[in-house]
Design an enzyme around this catalytic site. Structure first.
Site, short mmCIF file in Angstrom:
data_model
loop_
_atom_site.label_atom_id
_atom_site.label_comp_id
_atom_site.label_asym_id
_atom_site.label_seq_id
_atom_site.Cartn_x
_atom_site.Cartn_y
_atom_site.Cartn_z
N CYS A 123 45.00 -6.43 89.59
CA CYS A 123 44.39 -7.36 90.30
C CYS A 123 44.70 -8.91 90.13
O CYS A 123 44.90 -9.41 88.88
CB CYS A 123 42.87 -7.53 89.90
SG CYS A 123 41.97 -8.75 90.56
N ASN A 150 52.62 1.84 95.69
CA ASN A 150 51.70 1.13 96.57
C ASN A 150 52.23 -0.30 96.95
O ASN A 150 52.95 -0.90 96.24
CB ASN A 150 50.44 0.74 95.75
CG ASN A 150 49.27 -0.10 96.19
OD1 ASN A 150 48.83 -0.91 95.73
ND2 ASN A 150 48.95 0.24 97.52
#
Length: 329
Positions: free
Chosen positions: A98, A199
């Site tokens: 994050c 990703n």
């Protein structure tokens, strides 16, 4: 070849997970992060953020949802992971990806990527309490500002006992700006003995193919690409099977999306106060209009509407069956 649905704080919650896993098949999904900091969290905290725990840890379509924990205290995260096992989650994931400043200021997410020893200690502490039969994964970025320690961080997590590693192919400072550095996913995969998932910046079948070619890994996690194009995973699977697909039929996909939009809107209203619900629908439509011309017109019509009733009327004009979903429920 596996496709995984990404966690996205403030966007890809249980409501959108439900809709997207109805639209396409995913091998598994990951919940939004659950911040662990200095206390043992009650079970109701986990089931509130991941209500799939109340239905066997799966979405209505049957997709398993792994719970993601975020924090910097190894013993605290491990204690919560052990407590969480009573809810029988399908898997546990650790968040080291994050980039949000509010998270990073409190030593969470990607802020820990300059401390590979701490990454190892967190992973090892959780591994010690998580049975080998339960999938245990971690998601990381390539670093904070530079990529120089990406391999070191990956090796630390692998040595700590994670079963698989998902690598978001950007640094914290790069946020979500293109490009994604898929070649670095390959460097990480070459350096560890556990499976690695790529990703970042996969918006189309062509992106998926390039990501796999450049990174050399078979498995891909979809995030914003899946939100903006709910049938992307279906088209990717067809391509992987060698089924000719051609250009997407956006008109047909938009028609198929209408009942899913109705379901999403109905579930959002059940979850949020009326003053917050419109924002969630506008947020999703804003991404959908990247691929669906039908979403553009609807977005423009409702973008300034603050009330649920006004939005219901607009959806009805676009043939989105809100009342039918409510009656069926």
């Amino acid at each position: 070849m596996r496709l995984i649905l990404a966690p996205m704080e403030g966007l890809l919650d249980d409501v959108l997970r439900d809709v997207l896993t109805r639209a396409a098949v995913y091998d598994w999904a990951v919940s939004e992060f659950m911040r662990v900091s200095g206390t043992l969290l009650p079970h109701r905290f986990y089931s509130r953020l991941c209500p799939e725990l109340l239905t066997g840890g799966r979405t209505a379509a049957g997709t398993a949802v792994r719970l993601q924990l975020l924090g910097s205290d190894p013993s605290c995260i491990a204690e919560n992971a052990a407590h969480l096992l009573a809810l029988a989650p399908p898997g546990i994931d650790l968040n080291f990806g994050c980039p949000a400043p509010t998270v990073n200021r409190h030593r969470g997410g990607a802020a820990l990527l300059d401390e590979p020893d701490l990454l190892h200690d967190i992973a090892a502490a959780v591994r010690a309490v998580v049975p080998r039969s339960l999938p245990f994964t971690a998601k990381m970025r390539l670093g904070i500002a530079d990529k120089g320690r990406a391999v070191e961080c990956a090796r630390a997590l692998a040595a700590g006992g994670v079963d698989e590693l998902i690598v978001h192919a950007r640094t914290k400072s790069e946020g979500y700006r293109p490009p994604a550095h898929w070649e670095w996913v390959g460097l990480v995969a070459d350096a560890v003995s556990i499976p690695v998932v790529a990703n970042g910046e996969v918006w189309s079948e062509a992106d998926w193919m390039r990501c796999r070619e450049v990174s050399g890994v078979a498995d891909v996690m979809l995030g914003r690409g899946a939100v903006a194009d709910p049938f992307l995973a279906t088209r990717i699977r067809r391509k992987a099977e060698g089924t000719p697909s051609g250009e997407p039929d956006r008109e047909a996909e938009w028609e198929a999306l209408k009942p899913l939009l109705a379901l999403f809107w109905w579930r959002v209203q059940r979850k949020l106060a009326p003053r917050f619900a419109p924002g969630r629908l506008k947020q999703w439509l804003n991404l959908l209009r990247r691929n669906h011309p039908g979403a553009e017109g609807l977005f423009q019509e409702i973008r300034a509407l603050p009330r649920v009733g006004e939005i219901d009327a607009a959806l009805g004009r676009y043939g989105i069956p809100v009342e039918a979903v409510a009656l069926a429920a």
